[in-house]
Design a protein around this motif. Sequence first.
Motif, short mmCIF file in Angstrom:
data_model
loop_
_atom_site.label_atom_id
_atom_site.label_comp_id
_atom_site.label_asym_id
_atom_site.label_seq_id
_atom_site.Cartn_x
_atom_site.Cartn_y
_atom_site.Cartn_z
N ILE A 201 -3.26 17.62 -10.95
CA ILE A 201 -3.91 16.12 -11.27
C ILE A 201 -5.45 16.15 -11.20
O ILE A 201 -5.90 16.70 -10.40
CB ILE A 201 -3.33 15.32 -10.11
CG1 ILE A 201 -1.73 15.33 -10.21
CG2 ILE A 201 -3.92 13.75 -10.58
CD1 ILE A 201 -1.15 14.45 -9.26
N HIS A 202 -5.86 15.81 -12.31
CA HIS A 202 -7.25 15.23 -12.44
C HIS A 202 -7.31 13.89 -12.43
O HIS A 202 -6.91 12.91 -13.21
CB HIS A 202 -7.98 15.78 -13.77
CG HIS A 202 -9.39 15.67 -13.88
ND1 HIS A 202 -10.08 15.33 -15.16
CD2 HIS A 202 -10.28 15.41 -12.86
CE1 HIS A 202 -11.24 15.33 -15.00
NE2 HIS A 202 -11.36 15.22 -13.59
N MET A 203 -8.28 13.63 -11.21
CA MET A 203 -8.54 11.94 -11.07
C MET A 203 -9.56 11.40 -11.76
O MET A 203 -10.61 11.77 -11.46
CB MET A 203 -8.69 11.74 -9.39
CG MET A 203 -8.69 10.48 -9.10
SD MET A 203 -7.44 9.30 -9.44
CE MET A 203 -6.27 9.91 -8.13
N LEU A 204 -9.06 10.93 -12.70
CA LEU A 204 -10.29 10.45 -13.69
C LEU A 204 -10.80 9.15 -13.25
O LEU A 204 -12.17 8.83 -13.13
CB LEU A 204 -9.48 9.66 -14.93
CG LEU A 204 -8.92 10.94 -15.93
CD1 LEU A 204 -8.29 10.31 -17.25
CD2 LEU A 204 -9.95 12.13 -16.29
N GLY A 205 -10.07 8.22 -12.33
CA GLY A 205 -10.89 7.16 -11.75
C GLY A 205 -9.63 6.26 -11.12
O GLY A 205 -8.47 6.25 -11.41
N SER A 206 -10.26 5.12 -10.25
CA SER A 206 -9.13 4.30 -9.70
C SER A 206 -9.82 2.75 -9.66
O SER A 206 -10.99 2.88 -9.80
CB SER A 206 -8.63 4.72 -8.48
OG SER A 206 -10.14 4.69 -7.55
N GLN A 207 -9.05 1.81 -9.86
CA GLN A 207 -9.45 0.64 -9.58
C GLN A 207 -8.66 -0.16 -8.81
O GLN A 207 -7.67 -0.35 -8.64
CB GLN A 207 -9.09 -0.22 -11.27
CG GLN A 207 -9.57 -1.52 -11.41
CD GLN A 207 -9.24 -2.31 -12.64
OE1 GLN A 207 -8.66 -1.29 -13.53
NE2 GLN A 207 -9.39 -3.34 -12.80
N ALA A 208 -9.60 -1.02 -7.93
CA ALA A 208 -9.09 -1.81 -6.88
C ALA A 208 -8.29 -2.90 -7.42
O ALA A 208 -8.77 -3.59 -8.23
CB ALA A 208 -10.20 -2.11 -5.89
N GLN A 209 -7.02 -3.02 -7.04
CA GLN A 209 -6.23 -4.22 -7.29
C GLN A 209 -5.49 -4.62 -6.18
O GLN A 209 -4.19 -4.62 -5.95
CB GLN A 209 -5.28 -3.88 -8.56
CG GLN A 209 -5.95 -3.85 -9.62
CD GLN A 209 -5.00 -3.58 -10.92
OE1 GLN A 209 -3.99 -3.69 -10.89
NE2 GLN A 209 -5.57 -3.46 -11.93
N PRO A 210 -6.14 -5.21 -5.10
CA PRO A 210 -5.45 -5.77 -3.76
C PRO A 210 -4.46 -6.77 -4.23
O PRO A 210 -4.39 -7.55 -4.90
CB PRO A 210 -6.71 -6.19 -2.91
CG PRO A 210 -7.71 -6.76 -3.84
CD PRO A 210 -7.39 -5.76 -5.22
N VAL A 211 -3.54 -6.91 -3.12
CA VAL A 211 -2.55 -7.77 -3.05
C VAL A 211 -2.39 -8.56 -1.89
O VAL A 211 -2.57 -7.91 -0.64
CB VAL A 211 -0.98 -7.06 -3.20
CG1 VAL A 211 0.22 -8.15 -3.27
CG2 VAL A 211 -0.97 -6.28 -4.59
N THR A 212 -2.35 -9.95 -1.75
CA THR A 212 -2.59 -10.53 -0.63
C THR A 212 -1.10 -10.65 0.17
O THR A 212 -0.22 -10.26 -0.36
CB THR A 212 -2.74 -12.01 -0.83
OG1 THR A 212 -1.62 -12.67 -1.56
CG2 THR A 212 -4.09 -12.14 -1.32
N GLU A 213 -1.14 -10.99 1.51
CA GLU A 213 0.19 -10.86 2.23
C GLU A 213 1.08 -12.04 1.40
O GLU A 213 2.47 -11.65 1.58
CB GLU A 213 -0.03 -11.15 3.62
CG GLU A 213 1.16 -11.15 4.49
CD GLU A 213 1.03 -11.43 5.78
OE1 GLU A 213 1.84 -11.76 6.77
OE2 GLU A 213 -0.16 -11.45 6.50
N ALA A 214 0.76 -12.95 1.16
CA ALA A 214 1.55 -14.07 0.38
C ALA A 214 2.27 -13.53 -0.90
O ALA A 214 3.26 -13.96 -0.94
CB ALA A 214 0.74 -15.53 0.13
N GLN A 215 1.34 -12.94 -1.75
CA GLN A 215 2.10 -12.34 -2.60
C GLN A 215 2.85 -11.19 -2.53
O GLN A 215 3.96 -11.23 -3.15
CB GLN A 215 0.86 -11.57 -3.63
CG GLN A 215 -0.25 -12.67 -4.23
CD GLN A 215 -1.43 -12.08 -4.98
OE1 GLN A 215 -1.84 -11.18 -4.47
NE2 GLN A 215 -1.53 -12.46 -6.03
N ALA A 216 2.60 -10.42 -1.41
CA ALA A 216 3.60 -9.30 -1.16
C ALA A 216 4.97 -9.61 -0.19
O ALA A 216 5.84 -8.92 -0.38
CB ALA A 216 2.91 -8.44 -0.32
#
Length: 297
Positions: A201-216
């Motif tokens: 695996i070549h890690m090209l990049g990652s993007q933060a997409q957090p999820v709140t407790e209410a959503q989860a």
Amino acid sequence: KPDAKAKTQVAAKVNGSEITVHQINFALQRLGPQNEAQAKEASKQVLRVLIEQEMLYQKALEAKLDRDPQIVQALEFSRRQYLAQAYLARQVKPVKPGDADIKAYYKQHPELFEQRRVYRTQEVLATTNAEQQAELQKEFEKGVKSLTDIAQWFKARNIPFKAANSVRAPEQMPPDFMSRIARLKDGQIGLLMTPGGSLVIHMLGSQAQPVTEAQAKPAIEQFLTNQKNSELASAEMKKVRDASKIVYLGDYVDLGKEPAPAQAKAAVPAAASPSPSVKANEKPIDKAIERGLSGLK
């Protein structure tokens, strides 16, 4: 002349055999929750299906298919399977997790929620045996600069492989895979191996997409419920097994010496719907890596 709409528990007759409202309602229960209008329309569709089923059932009896040894065996197998599942389902009472359990799970798994990231990778997947994996590990210890080098390494040894671009969210990965891919920094190349395969695996990049407790919360609640039910089912199965006398014979005599198969791990909960940028688990290789790997396959 009797009124065809008079209140009755019989919905239709096929060559004198009755199809009842109870049969329709039983089939409707398996379709899930519906409003009144949907249920009314669905009941008509169900009745049509039951009528067709009854016609074919009658023909099957006329052809004495219920006496065919293979069909008798299949019917008995289905009966035994259904009763076994019904017994286990009645022994395992669903346990709904409390708010404290949900909050604890949310805090214990930041990679799924508070620190959730979507990963963009380029990957090369190959079918490898233990010896080839050991060689590949040594190659990584020397230092790997690109996937093209790895593809060339596989090609030189006639090892089948394929390359692809992937966009993955944590909930789309098995737990073990997720924990290992999360350790890769942008630009790094990592190696994951399983019996029979190697994934580079070549890690090209990652993007933060957090999820709140209410959503989860709904997803965590469902996950913890399924997990607990699975544990209860395993415990009940162990209790039944311990109380049973099992003797293996013939070609299967050695099976009794083997340990019981391990319980499969539960998948991580889908904490939130993937963002619009996460359209698929795997996509065809893009032009850049395609040019880099052209001629190597």
